[in-house]
Design an enzyme around this catalytic site. Structure first.
Site, PDB file in Angstrom:
ATOM      1  N   GLY B  45       0.807  -1.216   0.000  1.00 25.16           N
ATOM      2  CA  GLY B  45       0.000   0.000   0.000  1.00 25.16           C
ATOM      3  C   GLY B  45       0.840   1.266   0.000  1.00 25.16           C
ATOM      4  N   ALA B  69       0.907  -6.276  12.373  1.00 21.42           N
ATOM      5  CA  ALA B  69       0.395  -4.920  12.587  1.00 21.42           C
ATOM      6  C   ALA B  69       1.492  -3.964  12.136  1.00 21.42           C
ATOM      7  CB  ALA B  69       0.027  -4.692  14.048  1.00 21.42           C
ATOM      8  N   ILE B  70       1.781  -4.022  10.833  1.00 21.51           N
ATOM      9  CA  ILE B  70       2.841  -3.175  10.279  1.00 21.51           C
ATOM     10  C   ILE B  70       2.396  -1.714  10.339  1.00 21.51           C
ATOM     11  CG2 ILE B  70       4.289  -2.718   8.240  1.00 21.51           C
ATOM     12  CD1 ILE B  70       4.597  -5.602   9.397  1.00 21.51           C
ATOM     13  N   GLY B  71       1.115  -1.487  10.055  1.00 24.68           N
ATOM     14  CA  GLY B  71       0.613  -0.112  10.096  1.00 24.68           C
ATOM     15  C   GLY B  71       0.851   0.658   8.816  1.00 24.68           C
ATOM     16  N   CYS B 129      -7.479  -2.284   6.048  1.00 21.37           N
ATOM     17  CA  CYS B 129      -6.358  -2.581   6.926  1.00 21.37           C
ATOM     18  C   CYS B 129      -6.813  -2.432   8.377  1.00 21.37           C
ATOM     19  CB  CYS B 129      -5.180  -1.644   6.676  1.00 21.37           C
ATOM     20  SG  CYS B 129      -3.844  -1.948   7.853  1.00 21.37           S
ATOM     21  N   ILE B 190      -9.803 -12.013   0.954  1.00 24.84           N
ATOM     22  CA  ILE B 190     -10.051 -11.211   2.134  1.00 24.84           C
ATOM     23  C   ILE B 190      -8.766 -10.513   2.591  1.00 24.84           C
ATOM     24  CG2 ILE B 190     -11.952 -12.640   2.967  1.00 24.84           C
ATOM     25  CD1 ILE B 190     -10.024 -13.975   4.952  1.00 24.84           C
ATOM     26  N   THR B 192      -6.799  -9.273   6.101  1.00 23.54           N
ATOM     27  CA  THR B 192      -6.545 -10.103   7.282  1.00 23.54           C
ATOM     28  C   THR B 192      -7.699 -10.025   8.285  1.00 23.54           C
ATOM     29  OG1 THR B 192      -5.366  -8.266   8.267  1.00 23.54           O
ATOM     30  CG2 THR B 192      -4.047  -9.929   7.112  1.00 23.54           C
TER      31      THR B 192
END
Lengths: 266, 300
Positions: B45, B69-71, B129, B190, B192
């Protein structure tokens, strides 16, 4: 060239409680450098992700690698049961390794704490005998190792490459305390530091190097998923905007695991 | 044997793509696999400005999968256009750019910049996300919000728009229909599934973000079910993903109604997965004398 391979276990033994010493035959050894690591994959598919494990030693003929690791969970417990002749899935060689050239003609500290000690062994070997230009006298290679107790794994092997100083948390061997306590007690000094160990130790090394305005190269670890720089799971905060991420993050797997201490916020 | 699939007027040499966020922009995995053999690379992204992402630990292993949870850490659209697109243009594969944002305006700005780049075949809009507080998921869990943002993006997009849906909803068909009604050209799902892991020895969350998105083979049955439901609720094509590890897994998604599939977390486990899936689909087609891959799509 990075590759994932099925390597062959040549030997394995427990050298301290929960600490295992394994030699594996793999062509990845041809390109391996001190401070690089392998991603090791459990066979049990309920534990999918690779375990990053540092390279402890490269065999002279460059056809085998040694890894020394601590059993910390299901994956490493599985590895510890592998026997000679068995297969082990590895991806490598990963990361940038220690910059050996920075040691040329200098007094060096090679510091390892706990399971951060193994990668320092190949580094000690390279620094002490690779190039004639590296520290001329053995006394200039000061290996300072921190352990929990008297189970001082790999200690004897380091004695071939430099002057070895030991610190133990319980005081059973050498200086009571950590590697920085050993430096103070023995009145040691250096021009450059290479270190791998737990985060509190690396923070102390960074602070020490910062006060004395000397360079310190520290090897970091973090939970990883890919090991090759794609997932951005294993980042460390950087002082400046990093040239790859364009934010204040560097990938430990690919931009590290060795960083100049002053470049990272730990 | 014909493995080509066409989605929203774009033809892919095969239906195998990479799931956004697991493959960067292809540079890292280009060392392991020939990117020319992929149907498309779906990029990590990208937003209108750089994002720092979340604190570490960002990833944790769970049974049969992982949490992340990379963010949405990303270098921003300027760097992306200067560095990542020229890299991908060297390859004979389609480029699908995943776009994230905090506000509708953020998304629109990035979408407009990408409109100037003809090498980009499609846009995938990340409204799902689970790991960022603003934007993203806020648009993906309410059908009216999804309808609104899809419509706004469609007004400004020059490439076909794929809306990436969240599984963290009560009724996936409601979301699928809202995106379709607003003009989406395709759907992907899908993303996550929101999860949590607690380290009982330290009595702490395994992730700094506390919650993370679960991926990996353990979520595959959920993904197949949702792809089936979504594909049967709308007329636009669906790109399916969630735990695909083999060609057989990919075929399962095609049979459920997906027109293409993406490989995600399994890239981390085996960097050759994408190519093995391409070859595995071909082996399946030979085994069952399937001449056209499109005969498999929605065949159950």
């Amino acid at each position: 060239m990075k590759a994932k391979q099925s390597a062959v276990v040549l030997s394995q033994e427990e050298i301290a409680p929960t600490v295992y010493d394994m030699w594996i035959e793999t062509s990845l050894a041809e390109q391996a450098k001190a401070g690089q690591f392998l991603c090791v994959y459990p066979g049990d598919k309920s534990t999918l992700l690779p375990r990053p494990i540092s390279i402890c030693e490269v065999r002279e003929d460059r056809r085998a690698l040694r890894i020394v690791y601590r059993v910390a969970g299901a994956g490493t417990r599985e590895f510890s049961g592998y026997e000679k002749g068995g297969k082990i899935d590895v991806l490598g060689t990963l990361g940038n390794g220690f910059p050996l050239e920075e040691a040329v003609g200098k007094k060096v500290f090679l510091m390892g704490g706990g399971i951060g000690i193994p990668p320092i062994l190949e580094l000690a070997k390279q620094i002490s005998r690779e190039a004639g230009a590296l520290p001329a006298v053995r006394e200039d290679v000061m290996v300072i190792l921190g352990y929990r107790d008297e189970k001082t794994f790999l200690k004897e092997e380091f004695e071939k490459y430099g002057s070895v100083f030991i610190a133990t948390e319980d005081g059973s061997v050498g200086t009571k305390g950590n590697v920085m306590d050993a430096v103070r007690e023995k009145g040691l000094g250096a021009d450059v530091i290479y270190a791998c160990g737990p985060m509190p130790m690396l923070r102390a090394v960074k602070a020490y190097a910062g006060e004395r305005k000397i360079k310190a190269y520290i090897s970091l670890e973090e939970h990883m998923a890919c090991g090759v720089g794609a997932c951005l799971g294993c980042v460390v905060k950087t002082k400046e905007i990093h040239h790859h991420s364009h934010v204040h993050n560097a990938r430990i797997c690919t931009d590290g695991p060795v960083f100049e201490a002053e470049e990272v916020e730990i | 044997m014909n493995t080509q699939v066409t989605i929203a007027g774009v033809t892919f040499k095969n239906p195998v793509m990479t799931a956004s966020g697991t493959f960067g922009s292809g540079m890292e995995y280009g060392e392991f696999v020939d990117l020319n053999r992929l149907g498309a690379v779906v990029t990590k992204g990208v937003a209108n400005v750089p994002w720092e992402g979340n604190p570490t630990p960002r990833v944790a292993e769970v049974y049969g999968g992982m949490l992340n949870a990379i963010g949405l850490q990303n270098p921003g659209i300027d760097v992306f256009l200067q560095r990542d697109i020229p890299f991908l243009k060297q390859y004979d594969t389609k480029i699908i750019v995943n776009v994230c944002g905090r506000t509708v305006e953020d998304y629109v700005e990035t979408v407009e910049r990408l409109g100037e780049e003809p090498a980009v075949s499609m846009l995938e809009i990340n409204v799902s996300c689970p790991n960022v507080k603003e934007g993203a998921i806020a648009f993906g869990q309410k059908s009216d919000a999804l309808f609104h943002i899809t419509g706004e993006i469609k007004k400004h997009a020059r490439q076909p728009v794929v809306m990436k849906l969240s599984p963290n909803v009560t009724d996936i068909t409601e979301m699928a229909k809202a995106a379709e009604a607003a003009g989406a050209d395709a759907l992907s799902l899908i993303n996550t599934i929101t999860g949590m892991k607690i380290d009982i020895h330290r009595r702490k969350f395994a992730l700094a973000n506390q919650t993370g998105g679960m991926s990996g083979p353990a979520i595959k049955p959920i993904a197949v079910r949702m792809v089936y439901q979504a594909a049967h609720a709308v007329k636009i094509p669906v790109i399916g993903m969630g735990g695909i590890a083999t060609g057989e897994d990919a075929v399962e998604f095609l049979l459920a109604g997906a027109s293409a599939v993406s490989i995600g977390a399994m890239n981390f486990v085996n960097p050759y997965t994408t190519i093995e899936v391409v070859e595995g689909i071909e082996a399946y087609m030979r085994q069952y004398n399937v001449e056209n891959i499109t005969d498999l799509i929605g065949a159950v």
